[in-house]
Design an enzyme around this catalytic site. Structure first.
Site, short mmCIF file in Angstrom:
data_model
loop_
_atom_site.label_atom_id
_atom_site.label_comp_id
_atom_site.label_asym_id
_atom_site.label_seq_id
_atom_site.Cartn_x
_atom_site.Cartn_y
_atom_site.Cartn_z
N CYS A 23 42.57 46.13 10.34
CA CYS A 23 41.65 45.04 9.98
C CYS A 23 40.21 45.60 9.89
CB CYS A 23 41.73 43.93 11.02
SG CYS A 23 43.44 43.48 11.41
N CYS B 157 37.48 44.96 12.65
CA CYS B 157 37.81 44.95 14.08
C CYS B 157 37.52 46.26 14.80
CB CYS B 157 39.28 44.57 14.26
SG CYS B 157 39.70 44.34 16.00
N CYS C 172 41.48 31.61 26.67
CA CYS C 172 42.09 32.23 25.50
C CYS C 172 42.23 33.72 25.74
CB CYS C 172 41.22 32.02 24.27
SG CYS C 172 40.83 30.31 23.96
N CYS D 298 45.60 29.59 25.68
CA CYS D 298 45.71 30.03 24.29
C CYS D 298 45.94 31.53 24.31
CB CYS D 298 44.44 29.69 23.53
SG CYS D 298 44.47 30.23 21.80
N CYS E 187 46.34 27.44 16.26
CA CYS E 187 44.91 27.74 16.14
C CYS E 187 44.79 28.82 15.07
CB CYS E 187 44.39 28.25 17.49
SG CYS E 187 42.70 28.90 17.42
N1 SAM Z 1 45.49 41.21 17.45
C1 SAM Z 1 45.54 39.81 17.31
C2 SAM Z 1 45.44 39.38 15.88
O1 SAM Z 1 44.70 40.00 15.11
O2 SAM Z 1 46.05 38.38 15.53
C3 SAM Z 1 44.51 39.09 18.11
C4 SAM Z 1 43.13 39.57 18.35
S1 SAM Z 1 41.98 39.51 16.99
C5 SAM Z 1 40.63 40.34 17.66
C6 SAM Z 1 41.53 37.80 16.81
C7 SAM Z 1 40.58 37.44 15.69
O3 SAM Z 1 39.25 37.81 16.04
C8 SAM Z 1 40.77 38.09 14.34
O4 SAM Z 1 41.78 37.49 13.61
C9 SAM Z 1 39.41 37.87 13.69
O5 SAM Z 1 39.38 36.65 12.99
C10 SAM Z 1 38.45 37.80 14.88
N2 SAM Z 1 37.56 38.97 14.89
C11 SAM Z 1 37.90 40.23 15.22
N3 SAM Z 1 36.83 41.05 15.10
C12 SAM Z 1 35.79 40.30 14.66
C13 SAM Z 1 34.43 40.56 14.33
N4 SAM Z 1 33.92 41.78 14.39
N5 SAM Z 1 33.65 39.54 13.92
C14 SAM Z 1 34.16 38.29 13.84
N6 SAM Z 1 35.44 37.98 14.13
C15 SAM Z 1 36.25 38.96 14.54
FE1 SF4 Z 2 43.56 43.46 13.66
FE2 SF4 Z 2 41.96 43.86 15.72
FE3 SF4 Z 2 43.93 42.02 15.92
FE4 SF4 Z 2 44.48 44.64 15.85
S1 SF4 Z 2 43.32 43.56 17.42
S2 SF4 Z 2 45.49 43.03 14.67
S3 SF4 Z 2 42.93 45.47 14.48
S4 SF4 Z 2 42.15 41.94 14.56
#
Ligand code: SAM
Ligand code: SF4
Ligand code: DTB
Length: 343
Positions: free
Chosen positions: A71, A74, A111, A142, A202
């Site tokens: 992603c 991330c 969460c 959550c 969610c």
């Molecule tokens: N790994 C799981 C997944 O991706 O479904 C859960 C954790 S992930 C960090 C949850 C959400 O946080 C992501 O889907 C994204 O929408 C949001 N997110 C992650 N990094 C971000 C960032 N730098 N700025 C804003 N939102 C972020």
């Molecule tokens: Fe994507 Fe970060 Fe969630 Fe991994 S933790 S699936 S890199 S948003």
């Protein structure tokens, strides 16, 4: 009786919970004069929610970093170079201590996020124990653990999980530009598994990833035309993290950054199209002014994350939020149990 028969209708929300929105209708909402759009969103909000009450939720990263997904936003992706140290799944006791602290600080929902593509079956017993423990504290639970099989969703439902977070993140046609290790359809499959298990859904996404207005229309359209509206819709503003694809790209093209007015428009359109959902003003509040956040609450946002840290990124912090709530006359949403008042 259906939900739409049971709830009062307003001129601006002719069909509560309607899932047949067209992209043209959603684009027309985005195109309204700003004050007209916010006024309509505030009307819808007041018809279905306690205006002036905002739900407080707290986040905890229970398994950080080293994620095999790519992603682009991330910090926790193994492909990013954001200096995030990878950890193992946190000990159940430590998670429960964090939850108890969040409850004492007035949080209603806890969460928990794990940087996984999907949980392994061997992780599930600990996850189930965590859900049961947090619920026993009297908090809503959550989790966001990546993709789930139908059997894993059922296991979480049986443990009593209240919500599962799984974001669609952006418009379907833009998904592959942000993430290449899974597809938009993979996301929808997990959401369907969660829905079928009876857990509340969610799902939302990120604004400010250099997308166009049309992409934001596509993003809201995808949410508002799900077979049933998500109970909770997080709207994140991208937190640009150095060492991530999008954080670095935005550092080079600062004009791509979302402006506050366009962010508020997105919140307002989410509120109008999904009248009953909790719309959560999620990541990015740390760099938003009080005035911008106030406009988001006016436009129908009614949930925030409290505390100094989101999962890895900074958050506004309890002192600043207490001052903001006092300044705006906002109250924490009454929870299932008495909550500490946010002074
Ligand atoms: N790994 C799981 C997944 O991706 O479904 C859960 C954790 S992930 C960090 C949850 C959400 O946080 C992501 O889907 C994204 O929408 C949001 N997110 C992650 N990094 C971000 C960032 N730098 N700025 C804003 N939102 C972020
Ligand atoms: Fe994507 Fe970060 Fe969630 Fe991994 S933790 S699936 S890199 S948003
Ligand atoms: C969501 O949409 N936003 C929260 C929650 N779901 C899990 C996460 C925001 C993460 C922000 C980046 C970070 O802290 O690393």
């Amino acid at each position: 009786m259906t939900i739409s028969e049971a709830l009062p209708r307003t001129e601006t929300a002719p069909a509560v919970g309607r899932t047949d929105w067209t992209r043209d209708e959603i684009a027309a909402l985005f195109d309204l004069p700003f004050t007209e759009l916010v006024f309509r969103a505030a009307e819808v909000h007041r018809a279905h929610h306690a205006a002036g009450e905002v739900q407080l939720a707290t986040l905890l990263s229970i398994k950080t970093g080293g994620c095999p997904e790519d992603c682009g936003y991330c910090s926790q992706s193994a492909s990013a170079d954001a200096g995030v140290k990878a950890t193992k799944l946190m000990d159940v006791r430590e998670v429960l201590q964090n939850a108890a602290r969040a409850k004492d600080a007035g949080s209603q929902r806890f969460c928990m996020g794990a940087a996984w593509r999907n949980p392994k079956d061997r992780d599930m017993p600990a996850i189930v124990e965590i859900v049961k423990g947090v619920r026993a504290l009297g908090m809503e639970t959550c989790m966001t653990l990546g993709m789930l099989t139908p059997a894993q969703a059922d296991q979480l439902a049986e443990a009593g999980l209240d919500y599962y977070n799984h974001n669609i993140d952006t418009a379907p046609e833009r998904y592959a530009e942000v993430i290449t290790t899974r597809t938009f359809e993979d996301r929808l499959d997990t959401l369907a598994n969660v829905r079928a298990s009876g857990i509340n859904v969610c799902t939302g996404g990120i604004v400010g990833m250099g997308e166009s207005r049309a992409d934001r229309v596509g993003f809201i359209h995808a949410l508002a035309t799900l077979p049933r509206h998500p109970e909770s819709v997080p709207v994140n503003a991208l937190v640009p993290v150095k060492g991530t694809v999008l954080g670095d790209m935005l550092a080079d093209t600062p004009l791509a950054k979302i402006d506050d007015i366009e962010f508020v428009r997105t919140v307002a359109v989410a509120r109008i199209t999904m009248p009953l959902s909790m719309v959560r003003l999620s990541a990015g509040r740390e760099s938003m002014t009080d005035a911008a956040q106030a406009l988001c609450f006016l436009a129908g946002a009614n949930s925030i994350f409290t505390g100094d840290t989101l999962l890895t990124a900074p958050n506004a912090g309890d002192d600043r939020d207490a001052a903001l709530f006092a300044r705006l006359g906002l109250k924490p949403l009454a929870g299932p149990e008495p909550l500490a008042v946010c002074h």
